[in-house]
Enzyme design. Structure first.
Site, short mmCIF file in Angstrom:
data_model
loop_
_atom_site.label_atom_id
_atom_site.label_comp_id
_atom_site.label_asym_id
_atom_site.label_seq_id
_atom_site.Cartn_x
_atom_site.Cartn_y
_atom_site.Cartn_z
N LYS A 56 -6.71 -12.61 17.21
CA LYS A 56 -6.40 -10.99 16.82
C LYS A 56 -5.33 -11.06 16.73
O LYS A 56 -3.89 -11.77 17.66
CB LYS A 56 -7.30 -10.42 17.67
N SER A 90 -11.55 -2.67 18.77
CA SER A 90 -10.99 -3.47 17.80
C SER A 90 -10.81 -4.08 17.49
O SER A 90 -10.42 -4.29 16.45
CB SER A 90 -9.56 -2.55 18.15
N SER A 100 -13.62 -3.82 23.51
CA SER A 100 -13.00 -4.07 22.08
C SER A 100 -13.33 -5.13 21.79
O SER A 100 -13.29 -6.01 20.63
CB SER A 100 -11.04 -3.96 21.93
#
Lengths: 104, 505
Positions: free
Chosen positions: B82, B157, B181
């Protein structure tokens, strides 16, 4: 449950100022509306009986841990300065902050 | 490839194959890069791909192995990271204009430990800007699409990492979970995603969002791969004082041993939609929850109902605490030390520089949360909002403590009240988007470990979409949590699937 007091345009401008964000006049109403929606929702917490409850700031049960004071390599000043948008050598360039440089 | 194409190997199988010489790291990396090439233009899961470097790294690893070098537990496994985790090459953007050009001088500890175990980072994945969002739509790089239905969001996210694993691009990816997330996108994409206990994995090199909540964790297609990744990443790091000082554990070693007696607790609130005034659970979400409970009951678990009376206040407490901490953490982006700097005009002060750089650099949702956080911490409001939220936070944690003290081995809940929604469906209603997090944020407020895994499907517009559930355990109870999740995975036989390959515009 009490309704959240609606934020006045002046309050929203003040929050933006504290947050160091520009908020043009034509965006104040929208920002206030969005903030009011969330603040109105979180008012539900007022329904809880929280008298005498200690605020929970940290979930970890761990206590402070002292590390040995051992010298170790750090990033060289030039490498850190290179991360900055404007730098020269090991220095970072900013607008003048003394004298007539503004109120920051 | 069709939906029946062979499932790409798990990280465990791939590393074993590289170790035994049945394949090479270069082959594994090239396969991953081929799938990224084929699918990423549609999905936008990756925002950077390090093709050349990954192939070079793989060749170097193959050469070391041929020369008799030791193969790490992730030898040759392509992984995705990420883009709020720092990497000493490429850029670390947080999907923000603020950091569009930022090159980190160091690599996050969690990522470095995967690399040291033989993993090859093939790229960085998309996210909601600074990890603030539940749909992966608030990104300067545009939205990521759900591999099961490209008109729908992958969740957020960490949506890019979830989509990358679901589409079979990589077997393993890293995300971060501040309020769900990792777990919510895992649920939306039909993969396994784990949020470890607060403090289990070092956060050195994770760009901070809300420091009392943030935790790094893995995405994979199996519980076994998550256990392997956790074993590699967990443990003390002198660079993160909040990282726990516990001996290393091999979480994969006893996965096959069922936990007995096994008592699974379903919160009463989770059957009703989680929150007063909410829309209740989508039927497929309720069905997946009951299917998971039935599957474990059939294997001898006792399934009980528990009361988490403060659960419905978790979203309210979370959005105050997270926004407050975000407003403080993001104060560091001032146009001076790193990140974007606005063009200066004659006579501009340092404060003008701060304000203009921040206004230009942050997207709307991030600015909104900074304003909210600044307000709840400001003089006259701190007690009303921030301290009240922290008091509620204690109550929320105590609810979980009571469930475990009463003998629950794990709490079972949905990951979100509804299946993946359409792109654009909720971008204009921040509160509606926040309410999506009703089942995930309590775990972060309480600092507990939780793992999400697929447990069913929802038919939406004639398409099957995954539906997830999560298991939650006491702090530092990951070993038992993973064994329970492994048993549930086997019972549901939903594991190791990946999203169909054909274009689904």
């Amino acid at each position: 449950m009490a309704d959240a007091p609606r934020l006045t345009p002046e309050q929203v401008r003040k929050v933006a100022r504290l947050a160091r964000l520009d908020l043009p006049d034509d965006q104040v109403a929208r920002a206030a509306e969005r903030l009011d929606a969330v603040l109105g929702y979180v008012e539900r917490l007022a329904a809880l009986d929280l008298d005498g409850v200690e605020p929970l700031t940290h979930v970890g049960g761990e206590v402070n841990r002292l590390d040995d004071d051992v010298p170790a390599a750090t990033l060289p000043p030039e490498a850190v300065a290179r991360l900055a948008p404007e730098s020269f050598g090991p220095f970072i360039r900013v607008p003048k902050v003394i004298g007539d440089g503004g109120n920051a | 490839m069709s939906a029946d194409a062979p499932t790409p190997p798990t990280a465990l199988d791939l590393a074993a194959a590289v170790r035994d010489g049945r394949t090479t790291a270069e082959r594994a990396v090239r396969d991953a890069l081929d799938r990224i090439d084929a699918l990423n233009p549609r999905l936008n899961a990756f925002v950077q791909v390090f093709a050349e470097r990954a192939i070079d790294d793989a060749r170097a690893l193959d050469a070391r192995l041929r020369a008799g070098g030791r193969a790490g537990p992730l030898a040759g496994v392509p992984v995705a990271v990420k883009d709020n985790l720092c990497l000493a090459h490429g850029r670390t953007t947080c999907a923000s204009r603020m950091l569009e050009a930022y090159e980190s001088p160091f690599t996050a500890t969690a990522v470095q430990r995967l690399i040291d175990a033989g993993a090859i980072v093939v790229g960085k994945t998309n996210l909601d800007e600074f990890a603030m969002g539940s749909s992966c739509e608030f990104s300067v790089f545009g939205p990521t699409r759900n591999p099961w239905d490209e008109s729908r969001v992958p969740g957020g996210s960490s949506g890019g990492s979830a989509a990358a694993v679901a589409a079979g691009m990589v077997p393993l990816a890293l995300g971060s979970d501040t309020g769900g997330s990792i777990r919510q996108p895992a649920g939306f994409c039909g993969v396994v995603g784990m949020k470890p206990t607060y403090g289990r994995i070092s956060r050195w090199g994770l760009v901070a969002f809300a420091s009392s909540l943030d935790q790094v964790g893995p995405f994979a297609r199996t519980v076994g791969d998550c256990a392997l990744a956790l074993s590699i990443m967990a443990g003390r790091d002198p660079l993160d004082a909040t990282c726990c000082d516990r001996p290393a554990e091999d979480f994969a070693a006893r996965l096959d041993e069922p936990v007995r007696p096994l008592r699974i607790a379903i919160p009463r609130q989770a059957r009703g939609g989680g929150v007063e005034g909410g829309g209740g659970n989508h039927a497929a979400v309720g069905a997946a929850l009951e299917a998971a409970a039935a599957a474990l009951a059939e294997r001898g678990a006792e399934v009980v109902e528990v009361d988490l009376p403060h659960a419905e206040h978790a979203v309210a407490a979370y959005y105050i605490v997270a926004a407050a901490e975000a407003s403080a953490n993001l104060a560091r982006f001032d146009g001076v030390r790193y990140g974007r700097r606005a063009a200066l005009r004659e006579g501009d002060s340092l404060e003008d520089l701060y304000r203009r750089s921040r206004t230009e650099g942050f997207g709307e949702e991030v600015r909104r949360r900074i304003l909210l956080g600044t307000h709840v911490l400001s003089s006259g409001y701190q007690d009303r909002y921030y301290l009240t939220a922290l008091r509620a936070r204690r109550r929320i944690k105590e609810d979980f403590d009571r469930a475990f003290e009463a003998g629950a081995s794990a709490v079972l809940m949905p990951t979100s009240p509804a299946p993946p929604f359409r792109l654009g469906e909720k971008t204009d209603d921040p509160l509606a988007l926040y309410l999506e997090d009703v089942y995930t944020v309590g775990v972060n407020l309480a600092g507990l470990p939780a793992i999400a895994l697929p447990a069913g499907t929802a038919m939406l517009d004639g398409r099957a979409l995954p539906v997830g559930v999560q298991l939650i355990a006491p702090a530092f109870g990951e070993a038992r949590l993973l064994r329970i999740a492994h048993e549930l995975e086997a019972a549901l036989a939903f594991n190791a699937r990946h999203a169909p390959d054909e274009p689904r515009p």
